[in-house]
Design an enzyme around this catalytic site. Structure first.
Site, PDB file in Angstrom:
ATOM      1  N   CYS A 155       0.814  -1.230   0.000  1.00 26.61           N
ATOM      2  CA  CYS A 155       0.000   0.000   0.000  1.00 26.61           C
ATOM      3  C   CYS A 155       0.843   1.275   0.000  1.00 26.61           C
ATOM      4  CB  CYS A 155      -0.957   0.009   1.186  1.00 26.61           C
ATOM      5  SG  CYS A 155      -2.086  -1.373   1.198  1.00 26.61           S
ATOM      6  N   HIS A 198      -2.978   7.378   3.393  1.00 28.25           N
ATOM      7  CA  HIS A 198      -3.514   6.152   2.792  1.00 28.25           C
ATOM      8  C   HIS A 198      -4.848   5.827   3.469  1.00 28.25           C
ATOM      9  CE1 HIS A 198      -3.992   2.114   1.493  1.00 28.25           C
ATOM     10  NE2 HIS A 198      -3.560   1.546   2.597  1.00 28.25           N
ATOM     11  N   ASN A 234     -10.133   0.201   1.263  1.00 31.59           N
ATOM     12  CA  ASN A 234      -8.687   0.310   1.064  1.00 31.59           C
ATOM     13  C   ASN A 234      -8.340  -0.183  -0.349  1.00 31.59           C
ATOM     14  OD1 ASN A 234      -5.914  -0.076   1.031  1.00 31.59           O
ATOM     15  ND2 ASN A 234      -5.812  -0.926   3.094  1.00 31.59           N
TER      16      ASN A 234
HETATM   17  O1  UT7 Z   1      -3.105  -0.949   3.964  1.00 28.88           O
HETATM   18  C1  UT7 Z   1      -2.880  -1.340   5.278  1.00 28.88           C
HETATM   19  C2  UT7 Z   1      -3.706  -2.488   5.573  1.00 28.88           C
HETATM   20  N1  UT7 Z   1      -4.417  -2.714   6.735  1.00 28.88           N
HETATM   21  C3  UT7 Z   1      -4.853  -1.895   7.715  1.00 28.88           C
HETATM   22  O2  UT7 Z   1      -4.561  -0.758   7.795  1.00 28.88           O
HETATM   23  C4  UT7 Z   1      -5.714  -2.518   8.756  1.00 28.88           C
HETATM   24  C5  UT7 Z   1      -5.285  -2.218  10.168  1.00 28.88           C
HETATM   25  N2  UT7 Z   1      -6.171  -2.843  11.148  1.00 28.88           N
HETATM   26  C6  UT7 Z   1      -7.455  -2.493  11.304  1.00 28.88           C
HETATM   27  O3  UT7 Z   1      -7.946  -1.628  10.623  1.00 28.88           O
HETATM   28  C7  UT7 Z   1      -8.243  -3.159  12.414  1.00 28.88           C
HETATM   29  O4  UT7 Z   1      -7.378  -3.892  13.242  1.00 28.88           O
HETATM   30  C8  UT7 Z   1      -9.377  -4.085  11.883  1.00 28.88           C
HETATM   31  C9  UT7 Z   1     -10.476  -3.254  11.246  1.00 28.88           C
HETATM   32  C10 UT7 Z   1      -8.831  -5.069  10.874  1.00 28.88           C
HETATM   33  C11 UT7 Z   1      -9.991  -4.873  13.044  1.00 28.88           C
HETATM   34  O5  UT7 Z   1     -10.473  -3.992  14.032  1.00 28.88           O
HETATM   35  P1  UT7 Z   1     -10.155  -4.267  15.579  1.00 28.88           P
HETATM   36  O6  UT7 Z   1     -10.868  -3.243  16.340  1.00 28.88           O
HETATM   37  O7  UT7 Z   1      -8.661  -4.331  15.698  1.00 28.88           O
HETATM   38  O8  UT7 Z   1     -10.835  -5.655  15.808  1.00 28.88           O
HETATM   39  P2  UT7 Z   1     -10.186  -7.049  16.257  1.00 28.88           P
HETATM   40  O9  UT7 Z   1      -9.306  -7.599  15.170  1.00 28.88           O
HETATM   41  O10 UT7 Z   1      -9.608  -6.898  17.624  1.00 28.88           O
HETATM   42  O11 UT7 Z   1     -11.452  -7.941  16.382  1.00 28.88           O
HETATM   43  C12 UT7 Z   1     -12.443  -7.710  17.372  1.00 28.88           C
HETATM   44  C13 UT7 Z   1     -13.523  -8.718  17.170  1.00 28.88           C
HETATM   45  C14 UT7 Z   1     -13.020 -10.157  17.050  1.00 28.88           C
HETATM   46  O12 UT7 Z   1     -13.958 -11.002  17.687  1.00 28.88           O
HETATM   47  P3  UT7 Z   1     -13.676 -11.560  19.164  1.00 28.88           P
HETATM   48  O13 UT7 Z   1     -12.389 -12.340  19.048  1.00 28.88           O
HETATM   49  O14 UT7 Z   1     -13.534 -10.333  20.016  1.00 28.88           O
HETATM   50  O15 UT7 Z   1     -14.881 -12.394  19.449  1.00 28.88           O
HETATM   51  C15 UT7 Z   1     -13.045 -10.416  15.576  1.00 28.88           C
HETATM   52  O16 UT7 Z   1     -13.207 -11.795  15.252  1.00 28.88           O
HETATM   53  O17 UT7 Z   1     -14.210  -8.444  15.940  1.00 28.88           O
HETATM   54  C16 UT7 Z   1     -14.266  -9.640  15.161  1.00 28.88           C
HETATM   55  N3  UT7 Z   1     -14.294  -9.265  13.750  1.00 28.88           N
HETATM   56  C17 UT7 Z   1     -15.432  -9.014  13.105  1.00 28.88           C
HETATM   57  N4  UT7 Z   1     -16.711  -9.010  13.482  1.00 28.88           N
HETATM   58  C18 UT7 Z   1     -17.636  -8.701  12.560  1.00 28.88           C
HETATM   59  C19 UT7 Z   1     -13.250  -9.125  12.919  1.00 28.88           C
HETATM   60  N5  UT7 Z   1     -13.695  -8.777  11.699  1.00 28.88           N
HETATM   61  C20 UT7 Z   1     -15.047  -8.708  11.791  1.00 28.88           C
HETATM   62  C21 UT7 Z   1     -16.058  -8.382  10.862  1.00 28.88           C
HETATM   63  N6  UT7 Z   1     -17.340  -8.397  11.312  1.00 28.88           N
HETATM   64  N7  UT7 Z   1     -15.812  -8.070   9.587  1.00 28.88           N
END
Ligand code: UT7
Length: 332
Positions: free
Chosen positions: A110, A250, A280
């Site tokens: 990215c 980005h 993204n």
């Molecule tokens: O170009 C660069 C590329 N990437 C990025 O910049 C992404 C950087 N990271 C992020 O933006 C965030 O970490 C995410 C949006 C990917 C995730 O958000 P988060 O607040 O860090 O959530 P998490 O990974 O801690 O997940 C929290 C919960 C989990 O469930 P449990 O374990 O608490 O029961 C996940 O399984 O949310 C769950 N979860 C979802 N739930 C519904 C993860 N994805 C989803 C989803 N829908 N799509």
């Protein structure tokens, strides 16, 4: 040297969060509140990065009033090339009829557009070429694991292009800051499909050919690196974050953008956000945002604009530029 023309292109098909709800254990509410994304674009199966790149490039060339034959070089930032070989840039060169241009791809995930700008600028600055076309184009939906809700809801397809050319005194690109930390490579990767695990290797699951991410690690990295990279570029230009008129990071997650802007001390009124409509788009994200910002009248003569990319590698790159009138940037 600076940007003398720009354009963007996204495929017409919109995939809403509600549509994803029907195939995935997710909700519109979760996606909106955790990422700020409402919808993203998806290319039809026969449309690739080069197709998006050509459309964006034609708009950028027309905007610059530069013909394809005047280009000395084409750089395409992409992590989703049409094929391993030839490069997407060569496909674009041929389709545009840029018969006097060299062409190559640059893959820095990215951060690819920021790096491509940085490279392209050097050729204009040294006088090697009058005009360089820099494109960011990705079809991220092609490398998604549609069963992995932690990644597939985040990405979309799109492209943006800029023509770099001569700028007036004190205008155009003022400074560049690039960085990388390969120790974080595993936190954002596509494990298979390269030389280590070629396509067709027996027993390799499909998911290994898709993007995998440790979301939380990347989130933390992004929030700190965006602010640091922007501050470094601004300071190299002899300016401060207070001088920034428009900050274009980005577009990965509105919470990342918000936190990074706060760290940098730039209020959200001076930050451009369109992740809500496109998700993204990887290398497409920054030129797509810059082009939309200009369309919306957010880019004005004399503005200090700071672009910051970050992503797999891990990698990051920032460009500070002083926006100038096209007439001033591109003498007849
Ligand atoms: O170009 C660069 C590329 N990437 C990025 O910049 C992404 C950087 N990271 C992020 O933006 C965030 O970490 C995410 C949006 C990917 C995730 O958000 P988060 O607040 O860090 O959530 P998490 O990974 O801690 O997940 C929290 C919960 C989990 O469930 P449990 O374990 O608490 O029961 C996940 O399984 O949310 C769950 N979860 C979802 N739930 C519904 C993860 N994805 C989803 C989803 N829908 N799509």
């Amino acid at each position: 040297m600076g940007v003398v023309g720009l354009g963007h292109f996204v495929p017409p098909r919109i995939v809403t969060n509600q549509e994803l709800e029907s195939t995935l254990d997710t909700t519109d509410e979760w996606i909106r509140s955790r990422t700020g994304i409402h919808e993203r674009r998806m290319a039809e199966s026969d449309v690739c990065a080069s197709d998006l790149a050509v459309e964006a490039s034609l708009l950028a060339l027309a905007d610059a009033g530069v013909s394809p034959e005047q280009l000395g070089l084409i750089i395409v930032g992409t992590m989703t090339p049409d094929t391993m070989l030839p490069s997407t840039a060569c496909l674009v060169q041929h389709r545009l009829g840029a018969t006097n241009a060299g062409a190559f791809d640059l893959n820095v995930a990215c951060s690819g557009f920021a790096y491509s700008m940085a490279v392209g600028c050097q050729f204009v600055r040294t006088g090697a070429f009058d005009y360089v076309l820099v494109v960011g184009a990705d079809t991220m939906t092609r490398v998604m694991n549609w069963k992995d809700r932690g990644t597939c809801v985040l990405f979309g397809d799109g492209a943006g292009a800029v023509v770099l050319g001569p700028a007036g005194e004190g205008q155009g690109v003022l400074s560049i800051h690039l960085g990388a930390d390969g120790s974080g490579g595993d936190s954002l990767c596509v494990p298979a499909g390269g030389g280590r695990t070629p396509g067709g290797t027996p027993g390799v699951p499909k998911s290994e050919f898709c993007l995998q991410m440790h979301g939380k690690e990347v989130f933390k990295f992004a929030v700190s690196v965006i602010g640091e990279a922007a501050a470094a570029a601004v300071s190299k230009a002899g300016l401060t974050p207070d001088d920034v008129d428009l900050f274009i990071p980005h577009q990965a997650n509105v919470r990342i953008i918000d936190a990074a802007a706060r760290r940098l001390g730039v209020p959200m009124e001076r930050v451009f956000v369109n992740v809500d409509r496109f998700g993204n788009t990887s290398c497409g994200s920054i030129p797509l945002a810059l082009s939309e910002a200009r369309e919306q009248g957010r880019v004005k003569e004399g503005d200090l604009i700071v672009l910051v990319g970050f992503g797999g590698g891990l990698s990051w790159g920032a460009v500070a530029m002083r926006w100038g009138k096209k007439e001033a940037l591109c003498p007849a």
